[in-house]
Write an enzyme that holds these catalytic residues in place. Structure first.
Site, PDB file in Angstrom:
ATOM      1  N   ASP A 436       0.577   4.965  -7.537  1.00 59.65           N
ATOM      2  CA  ASP A 436       0.907   6.268  -6.963  1.00 59.65           C
ATOM      3  C   ASP A 436       1.667   7.138  -7.890  1.00 59.65           C
ATOM      4  OD1 ASP A 436       1.225   7.631  -4.412  1.00 59.65           O
ATOM      5  OD2 ASP A 436       3.415   7.201  -3.917  1.00 59.65           O
ATOM      6  N   ASP A 917       5.531   3.081  -3.902  1.00 56.67           N
ATOM      7  CA  ASP A 917       6.779   2.860  -2.895  1.00 56.67           C
ATOM      8  C   ASP A 917       6.552   2.986  -1.322  1.00 56.67           C
ATOM      9  OD1 ASP A 917       6.588   5.682  -3.085  1.00 56.67           O
ATOM     10  OD2 ASP A 917       8.054   6.359  -3.096  1.00 56.67           O
ATOM     11  N   ASP A 921       1.255   3.130   0.909  1.00 55.14           N
ATOM     12  CA  ASP A 921       0.263   2.613  -0.532  1.00 55.14           C
ATOM     13  C   ASP A 921       0.238   1.325  -0.147  1.00 55.14           C
ATOM     14  OD1 ASP A 921       1.095   4.777  -2.507  1.00 55.14           O
ATOM     15  OD2 ASP A 921       3.176   3.852  -2.396  1.00 55.14           O
TER      16      ASP A 921
END
Length: 1210
Positions: A436, A917, A921
């Protein structure tokens, strides 16, 4: 109770648009990735009668508030735990062996002794599982016995949490935990506001606001008169949504997420709240999110099962040889069975059994029994101890990873976490890293940088000054109080001057509405605190410090920027806001409706009534969703219109901001006339009180006012890269890993971040796929493949085999080049050797091989992925993506992230790692072979769903290059060594049986056979598996290409397995025949030979292990040599027991020099071929690891590494 303590992980995701569903051809997604629809029909809500729990649960369909996170009870522990343990097929195998040994014809070992290994493993595992479950029981009891104030007989009385029921009214005081999911009825604040902290739920530390409806606050004031009916959705796992209505005093009041507080939250900055329980116990959203993450299995362990199958074939062959040989021997000696040893059919003793017959079952049955008896004797060919050894080794490895101070993040006070103990070694074989961007590569700490207002750019670094506006006091209308922000930021003096002009010019009005939108269109709550501040002339002023609390860092940054430019949000309630505009407090602005940001609209709007009764809608959102709903006058067709010029300038500014890596939003507004407002209000109220499809109906209501907007400008926020990200990505790429970035940001922003973190380079050819239809996506993919000569995966299958074999073997490049390139005179920064891509391309070119083209970068957006992943274009994308050095996926939804990961997992045999995080995700992290969560600003959802967790992205470099390499090397050797250790013991017994007329007899005592793998040789294996290191951490970090040894499977592969088996065959022959020939003509009995073989095999396997240890420490010496000493002591004890047939044999043997010379000769002869092979191979065909190790030991590495031969790098 903190959800972090639950034995399982959160699996929370966000709502996904209907069109973004996974391809049916991809792997089935985990159910946790998507939230179920809470309603099946309009008539299926949950009915909660306020303050009437009996009526609420008259059908006894709701659960109580008692929770249970434990797996077992006293009654179910034994059967349930055994059932779970026997899911391992190896345990069933050993159970069958132990059962066979209980039958009289097959009782090779003592019946009790045969059960010992299996019982030991089961007992140890059961103790571990029982202890973990006891801790869960203890936590549950503590949680269930907490007390809360509950309305009983007209007054609040204490009641244990486990006794609270749905429908009861509870009162919570400041700093207390919420016992169940409650709908707010009233708070200590006159406006019905309550502040909560959801850290235990999602890890976010920012305070969040919840509201009690103004219609119900009267109930809180008149305690004991609580009444009404709540219709809410059935229990579900979505912690971000709540749909309900309340019927009170003839009114139908809509309830949403802002009106409910979930179990596990903590009340903050609010004296008390009163609420009614809607979900209790296991039905609370927190408990429904405590399901287990999908279990993952090590890739090396799957290979181990393949080799275990081969060992099973060997076992079957040996047993067949013994059974066949025995049948032939019986047939040729049928008439001698009464006189020959091993098969006498009559007893020859002086006791009462003299002359009695043995139970002889005829030759066919004897062959069958001989086969089963051989299986029992050779059972440890399948190493049961390997399973528990691997668990202990992984536990030890995890301890050292957790305690690695170099992976401690001081900024967040977070250590490295190992949340899964099954896949440590997979960290050493990662080929693809999916990351990410926001909060993972960047800090997710937003700073307002630039603004485009009325077509003019502000905030250029050349114009910005270190501004004191956010530090200087702004006069407030009431009582001469002063306020200032806790945070500081720079401002553009030109924009400040514009905002202080008279509110008459169009540009000034646009700037006014621009910052008014920033201050009003959000859910941020101003938190104030007062303190004294010295002023001029020794005056002391009472200053009110404002700190903004919000769920989004973006919103906090925008509100802070508005305040810095003079538009300070000072108060927010459910119905109004108060904004201080340049020291003049605007009268209360009524909030008539708020359309929060969602992934479909990608914008947020608020409808405001001003003091003069005018109504405006203020909107902010992504440019992709905002530019299409602007007023038609700003369209490019009206070239000469002012609106068109402002739009064109703003679009240029947006493009410039994005190219700098800034996050952008477009700001717009619109005046609503009475007819438009009434139409929207009617639709909004209907949607707000709807039980079903509320979100869709609210979007329809928003569409009525989010159109024909007047463009005010755009904002640009900087999300800075985390420390060490560029260096970490560069190291990962040098290590042979492909780093893909999957982000929800716009394309320009992602490209800019890719350049700044060294993922992209200016020299790369960028392939951009931005399709708006299936045909267009297909055409773009095919054209890109044709332009760069990319072949399909089918035509590259032969070439892909290079991934599992050494490149230098394929090219036959002499290793002498490797040594010279490894240690140049000037001190290298990179290893350039035959196994590296640089040398491969030098000899035959990567494009010629159809491998990765390092000059290509693929950039694709989420809209294109909708068509690609749902249609038959996956193979085209796979061919293109795997041929590029870099892949950037922009504007992707959570399930699209999982789809990309699954595409690579399905199409290759490579290991994948996903790191993120946030909640978006989670699906990607769970889909990848290894999931890593970042303890960042977006909560702990990613951490809870991950296998490993850390505080910063840069730690991934050390995790993979150092610990991943060590773990893979250790576990790979551990598995091969365990196969060897058990096989050499079994083959020794096999040779002995060939000399005893193929009888199922053994020269070793039952206890020696059992203790061999459990006690005699287990400890050194565990110690080496935890502590051995082939290279120091500085060397591994300095030369990332050494990581490619895991890609080439150098520590564990089929070739190594067969070489190990050949070596095992030789060592077993030496082990058996050296004592056989030495004592052949002596009077030594068979039990004395058994004692010699036992000591000899333990010395041999430990010497074999010592030869392979690459880093000796004190505990290694203690384990290896102590193991031999303990074996000898156990032999002395066993041989001192008169009941055993080997009584006193060790005492007779140990006194002769022949005994000790035999052990020495066995060790030397058995290990000599292995020693010569290692020497020759390391001299003429050294591996990269061996070259680096030699250089490290001889201190030939660069001086900047600062290594010494004894450098301890734990």
């Amino acid at each position: 109770m903190e959800l972090q303590q639950f034995p399982s992980s959160h699996e929370i995701s966000v709502a996904i648009p209907a069109q973004e569903k996974p391809n049916k051809h991809l792997r089935i997604r985990h159910k946790s990735v998507q939230f179920e629809d809470p309603f099946t029909s309009e008539d299926d809500p949950r009915l909660i009668c306020i303050n009437d729990p009996r009526r609420t649960n008259d059908k006894y369909e709701f659960t109580g508030n008692e929770i249970r996170t434990s797996k077992y009870t006293v009654i179910t522990f034994l059967p349930k735990n055994l059932f779970i343990q026997f899911h391992r097929l190896a345990y069933l195998y050993f159970l069958a062996i132990a059962a066979l040994n209980q039958l009289p014809p097959l009782a090779v070992f003592g019946r009790t002794v045969s059960l010992f290994p299996l019982l030991f493993v089961l007992f140890v595992t059961a103790i571990k599982d029982g202890y973990e479950d006891w801790r869960r029981h203890r936590s549950d009891r503590k949680e269930n016995n907490r007390e809360a104030l509950v309305m009983q007989s007209g007054e609040f009385r204490t009641k244990k949490w486990k006794s609270i029921c749905a429908g009861e009214v509870v009162k919570i005081h400041s700093d207390e935990m919420i016992p169940c999911d409650i709908v707010l009825l009233g708070t200590s604040d006159t406006n019905g506001i309550a502040y909560i902290q959801t850290m235990n739920l999602d890890g976010e530390s920012n305070l969040k606001t919840r509201y009690a409806r103004q219609e119900t606050t009267s109930m809180a004031c008149e305690e004991g008169t609580f009444s009404g009916l709540i219709k809410c959705e059935q229990p579900n796992r979505n912690i971000y949504e709540f749909t309900a209505t309340m019927e009170f005093n003839g009114q139908r009041i809509p309830l949403g997420q802002s009106n409910i507080i979930l179990r596990g939250c903590q009340l903050k900055n609010t004296d008390w709240v009163i609420g009614v329980v809607v979900y209790a116990g296991q039905e609370t959203k927190a408990m429904m999110n405590s399901t287990a993450s999908p279990s993952k299995r090590s890739k090396l362990e799957s290979y181990m099962n393949r080799e275990t199958l081969w060992l099973s074939v060997f076992l079957f062959v040996m047993c067949a040889v013994v059974a066949t040989g025995m049948g032939l021997w019986l047939k040729s000696h049928m008439h001698q069975l009464d006189t020959l040893p091993y098969y006498r059919r009559k007893f020859f003793t002086r006791g009462r059994d003299n002359g009695k017959d043995y139970k002889f079952y005829d030759i066919p049955m004897e062959i069958f029994f001989s086969f089963l008896s051989s299986v029992i004797i050779f059972q440890i060919m399948i190493p049961i101890s390997l399973y528990i050894t691997m668990e202990l080794v992984r536990l030890g490895q995890s301890y050292f990873m957790i305690e690695d101070r170099r992976m401690y993040d001081s900024s967040s006070d977070s250590r490295f976490q190992c949340r899964s103990l099954n896949i440590n070694e997979d960290l050493g074989q990662i080929r693809y890293v999916f990351s990410d961007k926001t909060g993972t590569l960047t800090e997710n700490k937003m700073e307002f940088q630039r603004a485009s207002v009325y077509g003019k750019d502000y905030g250029n670094p050349l114009n910005v000054i270190s501004h004191s506006l956010c530090q200087t006091n702004t006069q407030e209308a009431l009582g001469g109080q002063r306020s200032k922000l806790k945070s500081e930021m720079n401002v553009d003096p030109e924009l400040v001057a514009l905002l202080h002009r008279d509110l008459v010019e169009d540009e000034r009005i646009a700037a006014h509405e621009f910052f008014l939108t920033l201050a009003a269109c959000n859910t941020v709550i101003p938190m104030t605190s007062r303190f004294s501040s010295p002023g001029s002339a020794n005056e002391v002023h009472e200053v009110e410090a404002i700190d903004y609390q919000g769920e989004s860092p973006d919103e906090q940054a925008l509100v802070t920027a508005a305040s810095a430019y003079g538009y300070t949000l000072v108060e927010r309630t459910t119905g109004h806001i108060v904004i201080d505009a340049n020291g003049e407090k605007i009268s209360r602005l009524d909030v008539l409706g708020l359309h929060e940001f969602d992934s479909v609209r990608k914008r947020m709007s608020v409808v405001i009534r001003f003091p003069n009764n005018s109504v405006k809608v203020l909107v902010k959102g992504a440019d992709s969703s905002m530019l299409s709903i602007l007023d038609i006058k700003s369209d490019s067709r009206f070239v000469n219109s002012l609106a068109a010029k402002i739009r064109h300038a703003t679009e240029n500014h947006l493009s410039n901001y994005s190219s700098q890596g800034l996050r952008t939003l477009v700001i717009a507004s619109r005046d609503l006339n009475d007819a438009q407002f009434r139409e929207w209000q009617e639709k909004y109220e209907e949607a707000s009180t709807s039980i079903t499809e509320r979100s869709a109906k609210l979007r329809q209501a928003a569409a009525l006012v989010e159109c024909n907007l007047n463009l005010l400008g755009a904002t640009a926020i900087e999300d800075k890269l985390q420390d060490g990200v560029p260096e970490a990505i560069e190291a990962l790429r040098q290590a042979g890993m492909k780093v893909w970035v999957l982000t929800g940001d716009k394309q320009e922003t992602a490209i800019s971040i890719g350049l700044s973190c060294r993922l992209l380079t200016q020299s790369m050819n960028q392939i951009i796929i931005n399709g708006t239809s299936e045909d267009e996506c297909r055409r773009l993919l095919i054209d890109a493949k044709a332009k760069y000569g990319i072949k399909s995966a089918d035509s590259r299958n032969g070439i892909m085999k290079l991934k599992t074999s050494s490149a230098c073997e394929f090219l036959n490049i002499p290793k002498s080049r490797m040594l010279t390139s490894l240690i140049p005179d000037n001190g290298p920064q990179n290893l350039n050797y035959a196994g590296a891509a640089t040398d491969i391309s030098e000899f035959c070119g990567e494009k010629g091989l159809g491998l990765i083209d390092n000059s290509l970068a693929l950039i694709i957006d989420g809209n294109s992925l909708v068509y690609i992943l749902e249609k038959d274009l996956e193979s085209e994308l796979f061919d293109l993506a795997t041929s590029c050095a870099v892949v950037l996926c922009c504007r992707v939804a959570p399930l699209q992230k999982a789809g990309i990961v699954d595409l690579i997992k399905s199409g290759t045999n490579d290991m994948t790692l996903a790191i993120g995080d946030g909640a978006n995700d989670v699906s990607m992290i769970q889909m990848a072979d290894v999931g890593v969560g970042i303890s960042g600003q977006e909560g702990r959802q990613a951490v809870m769903a991950s296998d490993f967790a850390m505080g910063q992205f840069r730690f991934l470099k050390r995790l993979l290059l150092v610990h991943g390499h060590w773990n893979y090397q250790r576990v790979g050797y551990l598995v091969l060594y365990n196969f060897y250790r058990n096989a050499v013991f079994v083959l020794m017994l096999f040779w002995y049986i060939l000399y005893t007329a193929f009888s199922a007899t053994s020269a070793l005592t039952d206890w020696s056979s059992v203790f061999y793998s459990v006690i005699y040789t287990s400890v050194p294996t565990i110690v080496v598996g935890i502590l051995d290191k082939d290279l120091g951490h500085k060397t591994l970090l300095h030369y990332p290409k050494l990581y490619e040894a895991g890609h080439r499977q150098e520590s564990y592969n089929m070739k190594l397995f067969w070489i190990t088996m050949l070596d095992t065959l030789w060592q077993s022959l030496v082990l058996f025949y050296v004592p056989f020939f030495i004592y052949r003509n002596s009077s030594v009995d068979i039990w004395s030979m058994g004692s010699l073989w036992t000591i000899a095999v333990v010395v041999l396997v430990n010497a074999h292990l010592a030869m392979d240890i690459q880093r000796w420490v004190l505990i290694s010496h203690v384990a290896v040599w102590g193991s031999i000493l303990i074996t000898f002591m156990c032999m002395v004890i066993i041989d001192s027991i008169p009941l055993f047939p080997n009584f006193w044999t060790i005492y007779n043997l140990a006194t002769t020099i022949t005994y000790w010379l035999s052990i020495l000769l066995i060790t030397i002869l058995a290990l000599l071929p292995r020693f010569l092979y290692k020497v020759i191979h390391q001299i003429y065909w050294p591996s990269d690891i061996q070259i680096a190790r030699e250089a490290e030991i001889l201190r030939k590495l660069p001086k900047q590494l600062g290594l010494t031969p004894d450098d301890d790098v734990s």
